[in-house]
Scaffold this motif. Structure first.
Motif, PDB file in Angstrom:
ATOM      1  N   GLN A   1      15.227 -23.128 -44.266  1.00 57.45           N
ATOM      2  CA  GLN A   1      15.239 -24.115 -43.192  1.00 57.45           C
ATOM      3  C   GLN A   1      16.331 -23.794 -42.172  1.00 57.45           C
ATOM      4  OE1 GLN A   1      15.559 -27.595 -45.819  1.00 57.45           O
ATOM      5  NE2 GLN A   1      13.554 -28.291 -45.077  1.00 57.45           N
ATOM      6  N   ARG A   2      17.488 -23.349 -42.649  1.00 54.59           N
ATOM      7  CA  ARG A   2      18.558 -22.969 -41.728  1.00 54.59           C
ATOM      8  C   ARG A   2      18.139 -21.777 -40.873  1.00 54.59           C
ATOM      9  NH1 ARG A   2      21.866 -23.009 -46.582  1.00 54.59           N
ATOM     10  NH2 ARG A   2      22.559 -25.140 -47.012  1.00 54.59           N
ATOM     11  N   ALA A   3      17.409 -20.847 -41.501  1.00 57.69           N
ATOM     12  CA  ALA A   3      16.919 -19.686 -40.755  1.00 57.69           C
ATOM     13  C   ALA A   3      15.948 -20.113 -39.659  1.00 57.69           C
ATOM     14  CB  ALA A   3      16.241 -18.700 -41.705  1.00 57.69           C
ATOM     15  N   ALA A   4      15.089 -21.093 -39.957  1.00 59.20           N
ATOM     16  CA  ALA A   4      14.133 -21.581 -38.976  1.00 59.20           C
ATOM     17  C   ALA A   4      14.850 -22.304 -37.830  1.00 59.20           C
ATOM     18  CB  ALA A   4      13.129 -22.519 -39.641  1.00 59.20           C
ATOM     19  N   VAL A   5      15.920 -23.026 -38.141  1.00 59.94           N
ATOM     20  CA  VAL A   5      16.716 -23.693 -37.104  1.00 59.94           C
ATOM     21  C   VAL A   5      17.271 -22.654 -36.133  1.00 59.94           C
ATOM     22  CG1 VAL A   5      18.835 -24.992 -36.648  1.00 59.94           C
ATOM     23  CG2 VAL A   5      17.303 -25.709 -38.500  1.00 59.94           C
ATOM     24  N   ARG A   6      17.833 -21.560 -36.668  1.00 58.26           N
ATOM     25  CA  ARG A   6      18.375 -20.494 -35.814  1.00 58.26           C
ATOM     26  C   ARG A   6      17.272 -19.866 -34.965  1.00 58.26           C
ATOM     27  NH1 ARG A   6      21.162 -19.293 -40.626  1.00 58.26           N
ATOM     28  NH2 ARG A   6      19.734 -17.568 -41.072  1.00 58.26           N
TER      29      ARG A   6
ATOM     30  N   LYS B   1      14.944 -18.311 -29.905  1.00 52.20           N
ATOM     31  CA  LYS B   1      13.700 -17.937 -29.228  1.00 52.20           C
ATOM     32  C   LYS B   1      13.351 -18.886 -28.080  1.00 52.20           C
ATOM     33  CE  LYS B   1      12.598 -14.325 -31.631  1.00 52.20           C
ATOM     34  NZ  LYS B   1      12.484 -12.989 -30.991  1.00 52.20           N
ATOM     35  N   LYS B   2      13.685 -20.148 -28.213  1.00 53.42           N
ATOM     36  CA  LYS B   2      13.432 -21.195 -27.214  1.00 53.42           C
ATOM     37  C   LYS B   2      11.949 -21.586 -27.117  1.00 53.42           C
ATOM     38  CE  LYS B   2      17.456 -20.254 -24.328  1.00 53.42           C
ATOM     39  NZ  LYS B   2      17.964 -20.047 -22.950  1.00 53.42           N
ATOM     40  N   ARG B   3      11.048 -20.630 -26.983  1.00 51.92           N
ATOM     41  CA  ARG B   3       9.612 -20.931 -26.946  1.00 51.92           C
ATOM     42  C   ARG B   3       8.979 -20.211 -28.136  1.00 51.92           C
ATOM     43  NH1 ARG B   3       8.362 -23.261 -21.988  1.00 51.92           N
ATOM     44  NH2 ARG B   3       6.131 -22.995 -22.370  1.00 51.92           N
ATOM     45  N   CYS B   4       8.584 -20.987 -29.144  1.00 55.86           N
ATOM     46  CA  CYS B   4       8.162 -20.362 -30.396  1.00 55.86           C
ATOM     47  C   CYS B   4       7.268 -21.296 -31.197  1.00 55.86           C
ATOM     48  CB  CYS B   4       9.373 -19.971 -31.236  1.00 55.86           C
ATOM     49  SG  CYS B   4      10.440 -21.385 -31.662  1.00 55.86           S
ATOM     50  N   ALA B   5       6.706 -20.761 -32.268  1.00 56.33           N
ATOM     51  CA  ALA B   5       5.847 -21.540 -33.166  1.00 56.33           C
ATOM     52  C   ALA B   5       6.356 -21.402 -34.589  1.00 56.33           C
ATOM     53  CB  ALA B   5       4.397 -21.049 -33.078  1.00 56.33           C
ATOM     54  N   LEU B   6       6.347 -22.520 -35.310  1.00 54.83           N
ATOM     55  CA  LEU B   6       6.650 -22.515 -36.743  1.00 54.83           C
ATOM     56  C   LEU B   6       5.355 -22.788 -37.489  1.00 54.83           C
ATOM     57  CD1 LEU B   6       9.573 -22.655 -35.697  1.00 54.83           C
ATOM     58  CD2 LEU B   6      10.058 -24.339 -37.490  1.00 54.83           C
ATOM     59  N   PHE B   7       4.805 -21.742 -38.101  1.00 50.12           N
ATOM     60  CA  PHE B   7       3.609 -21.887 -38.920  1.00 50.12           C
ATOM     61  C   PHE B   7       4.084 -22.118 -40.353  1.00 50.12           C
ATOM     62  CE2 PHE B   7       0.959 -19.041 -35.855  1.00 50.12           C
ATOM     63  CZ  PHE B   7       0.957 -20.061 -34.940  1.00 50.12           C
TER      64      PHE B   7
ATOM     65  N   LEU C   1       4.408 -26.694 -34.131  1.00 51.50           N
ATOM     66  CA  LEU C   1       4.505 -26.814 -35.580  1.00 51.50           C
ATOM     67  C   LEU C   1       3.117 -27.026 -36.165  1.00 51.50           C
ATOM     68  CD1 LEU C   1       7.361 -29.504 -35.605  1.00 51.50           C
ATOM     69  CD2 LEU C   1       7.665 -27.023 -35.702  1.00 51.50           C
ATOM     70  N   THR C   2       2.771 -26.235 -37.159  1.00 53.06           N
ATOM     71  CA  THR C   2       1.518 -26.455 -37.887  1.00 53.06           C
ATOM     72  C   THR C   2       1.513 -25.633 -39.172  1.00 53.06           C
ATOM     73  OG1 THR C   2      -0.903 -26.386 -37.765  1.00 53.06           O
ATOM     74  CG2 THR C   2       0.269 -24.604 -36.674  1.00 53.06           C
ATOM     75  N   GLY C   3       0.781 -26.120 -40.139  1.00 57.25           N
ATOM     76  CA  GLY C   3       0.577 -25.352 -41.363  1.00 57.25           C
ATOM     77  C   GLY C   3      -0.766 -24.659 -41.379  1.00 57.25           C
TER      78      GLY C   3
ATOM     79  N   ASP D   1       6.798 -11.913 -32.910  1.00 58.93           N
ATOM     80  CA  ASP D   1       8.164 -12.122 -32.425  1.00 58.93           C
ATOM     81  C   ASP D   1       8.455 -13.572 -32.077  1.00 58.93           C
ATOM     82  OD1 ASP D   1       6.339 -11.753 -30.245  1.00 58.93           O
ATOM     83  OD2 ASP D   1       8.072 -11.705 -28.894  1.00 58.93           O
ATOM     84  N   ILE D   2       7.416 -14.393 -31.867  1.00 56.81           N
ATOM     85  CA  ILE D   2       7.651 -15.801 -31.518  1.00 56.81           C
ATOM     86  C   ILE D   2       7.105 -16.752 -32.585  1.00 56.81           C
ATOM     87  CG2 ILE D   2       7.775 -15.428 -29.027  1.00 56.81           C
ATOM     88  CD1 ILE D   2       4.839 -16.410 -28.886  1.00 56.81           C
ATOM     89  N   VAL D   3       6.733 -16.227 -33.736  1.00 55.97           N
ATOM     90  CA  VAL D   3       6.191 -17.059 -34.818  1.00 55.97           C
ATOM     91  C   VAL D   3       7.056 -16.918 -36.057  1.00 55.97           C
ATOM     92  CG1 VAL D   3       4.258 -17.402 -36.395  1.00 55.97           C
ATOM     93  CG2 VAL D   3       3.815 -16.988 -33.969  1.00 55.97           C
ATOM     94  N   PHE D   4       7.477 -18.053 -36.595  1.00 56.44           N
ATOM     95  CA  PHE D   4       8.246 -18.104 -37.849  1.00 56.44           C
ATOM     96  C   PHE D   4       7.325 -18.691 -38.905  1.00 56.44           C
ATOM     97  CE2 PHE D   4      11.250 -19.656 -40.944  1.00 56.44           C
ATOM     98  CZ  PHE D   4      12.325 -18.786 -40.872  1.00 56.44           C
ATOM     99  N   THR D   5       7.072 -17.934 -39.957  1.00 57.15           N
ATOM    100  CA  THR D   5       6.086 -18.340 -40.964  1.00 57.15           C
ATOM    101  C   THR D   5       6.761 -18.647 -42.291  1.00 57.15           C
ATOM    102  OG1 THR D   5       4.406 -16.935 -39.929  1.00 57.15           O
ATOM    103  CG2 THR D   5       3.976 -17.687 -42.168  1.00 57.15           C
TER     104      THR D   5
END
Length: 535
Positions: free
Chosen positions: A11-16, A21-27, A239-241, A301-305
């Motif tokens: 979770q800390r990694a996703a916060v960073r 990135k500023k414009r990104c997606a968390l899958f 944000l989406t799963g 590069d803009i997606v955190f999975t």
């Protein structure tokens, strides 16, 4: 109350990732804390004076309760002001003017917000009957008795969604002919000068789209409105799963509002042409064999999975296919019904999704036990069999004392189950009922996949999901199962499927397992059934 130190390393990694990135997606799979991740990143940015006000968009139920509840659970998030934009247009306007760090709103209100911020949305006139004629440079609606009523500024008409709209521009956008144009009652006519237009200024520094799969279609009004706001902010987080539960085609609209088309192309047509084949029947698209890997690389590069199997630390999830078998008499009756629907479909020269979906609904009704006949006077239900109802009663007795979450599809499912099982209740969407379920006070709760797929934490009330009627929507299927299989669940989660052998139930299970495109799976299954009867 939880503290920042209790955030998991991932979770800390996703916060960073969000802050960098500023414009990104968390899958991120449901249950892994994407709400806490995002709020932590936003609050850090506010504290560093790099971000002011944020707009959070979410499905209706999620916007009402999930985000504000999460703010109260964490010590480092408390004290951040928020406003939930809801109520009448007048009330929403008042709330919009309030200073707050977070504005939380249902994504269904996006067109309203776009217009409220100074943008524009298409204005549409609903034709109530008669024809439209050119009259002195404008147009007039001719009613059934021959009277003409010019469509002038100030007129009140009906929009397609049934709301009243005051016409702001008298002329219409496009004439079908230079003289009299015949329109059918119910036709829509766009008012000239109206269209999708971004506001000159977006009063937010960040936008968060929770469950971004809800804006996966670029043809919807909510996506068009979102596009008008997306590039007026510095930070934009999705944000989406389930980003592409039904097809990689779903990715284009979600990525476009992040990068303006830099990675997957500037429009959906070009994206389809490059990465997909048209389906064999000319309706829909199939991903080219080599395309998936390249698409994933382009957006990486803009997606955190985050996947649950890597970070979830969850109890196992198991599946129980409860196979049910018709007696000979009922089997003959089912086959007769199926053959009637299928042969009627086969008479058409081309199978299209609209007809396919209608036939699929009929077959799912048959498999579940009740079929609707709209051709009779009114809407008549025919009780066809009790296989699934009896099987559910047996499961309820078998798991006596362990609550069951039952996914239904049709109102007839609800009617029969409530009558057959004492203590069963229909989920009404209220926090009070969610609390009662989690307290173990509801032995069997009926929930529709659409109303219970997002924003609910039901993991404390039970560990058994029963799919009474199955669905082709992999996204809805995954999301509803995750209401129980998420952090806080202490027992193995059992997913039960009630499957009638020899029916469309088997096709649906196969499609879910293979993760096929929903539309392709539906049409392929129907084509196989057509072949069963016409060859």
């Amino acid at each position: 109350m939880r503290t920042r130190e209790q955030l998991f390393p991932y979770q800390r990694a996703a916060v960073r990732f969000i802050k960098e990135k500023k414009r990104c997606a968390l899958f991120v799979d449901p249950g892994l804390g994407k709400t806490a991740i995002t709020l932590t990143a936003l609050c850090d940015l506010v504290d560093a004076m790099e971000c002011g006000r944020t707009l959070i968009l979410a499905p209706p139920q999620v916007s009402r309760k999930v985000w504000n509840e999460e703010l109260s659970k964490w010590a480092h998030l408390r004290g951040k002001s928020y406003v939930i934009l809801r109520g009448t247009p007048k009330k929403r306007r008042e709330l919009l003017a309030r200073p707050a760090c977070l504005h939380i709103m249902s994504m269904e209100l996006l067109p309203w917000l776009l217009k409220e911020l100074g943008g524009d949305v298409p204005r549409v006139v609903k034709v109530l009957g008669g024809e439209v004629r050119e009259v002195d440079g404008g147009y007039a609606l001719v009613d059934e008795i021959g009277g003409e009523k010019p469509l002038a500024a100030g007129d009140v008409v009906k929009t397609p969604d049934g709301h009243l709209l005051r016409v702001e521009v008298g002329r219409l956008a496009k004439a079908r002919a230079k003289t009299a144009m015949k329109y059918e009652a119910g036709d829509d006519i766009k008012v000239q000068g109206s269209g999708w237009k971004a506001p000159d200024h977006v009063p937010y520094d960040a936008i968060v789209v929770d469950e971004s799969s809800k804006v996966k279609s670029s043809s919807t009004n909510r996506w068009r409105a979102l596009k008008g706001l997306a590039f007026g902010v510095e930070y934009f987080v999705e944000l989406t799963g389930t980003p592409s539960a039904n097809s990689y085609e779903d990715l284009w609209s979600q990525i476009y509002v992040l990068d303006g088309g830099q990675r997957l192309g500037g429009n959906i047509s070009a994206f389809r042409e490059r990465w997909f084949h048209p389906s064999f029947d000319g309706h829909g698209y199939t991903l080219k064999g080599w395309a998936a890997k390249i698409i994933e690389e382009r957006i990486s590069d803009i997606v955190f999975t985050l996947r649950e199997e890597d970070y979830g630390d969850l109890p196992p999830r198991m599946y129980n296919h409860k196979m049910l078998e018709f007696d000979e008499a009922t089997k003959k009756k089912y086959n007769k019904f199926e053959r009637t629907y299928i042969l009627k479909l086969a008479e058409d020269k081309k199978l299209i999704a609209r007809d396919g979906a209608a036939i699929t609904t009929k077959l799912l009704q048959l498999a579940s036990g009740v079929v609707y006949n709209e051709e009779d006077a009114g809407r008549v239900e025919y009780d066809f069999h009790r296989l699934k109802l009896d099987a559910l009663v047996d499961l309820f007795d078998e798991y006596s004392g362990q609550p069951l979450l039952v996914a239904y599809e049709f109102k007839s499912d609800v009617r029969r189950i409530l009558a057959a099982i004492k203590g069963s209740e229909l989920f009404d969407g209220s926090p009070a009922m969610e609390d009662r379920w989690n307290a173990g006070q509801i032995p069997l709760m009926l929930a529709h996949r659409k109303s219970a797929a997002h924003g609910l934490n039901l993991q404390f009330g039970g560990n058994n999901v029963v799919w009474y009627t199955l669905t082709y929507s992999l996204e809805d299927y995954i999301q509803l199962n995750k209401r129980l299989h998420r952090k806080g669940q202490t027992k193995p989660v059992m997913i039960h499927h009630l499957i009638v052998e020899g029916t469309i139930d088997e096709d649906v299970v196969a499609a879910l397992k293979s993760k096929d495109n929903m539309q392709e799976a539906l049409l392929n299954a129907l084509k196989k059934r057509i072949e069963k009867y016409v060859h």
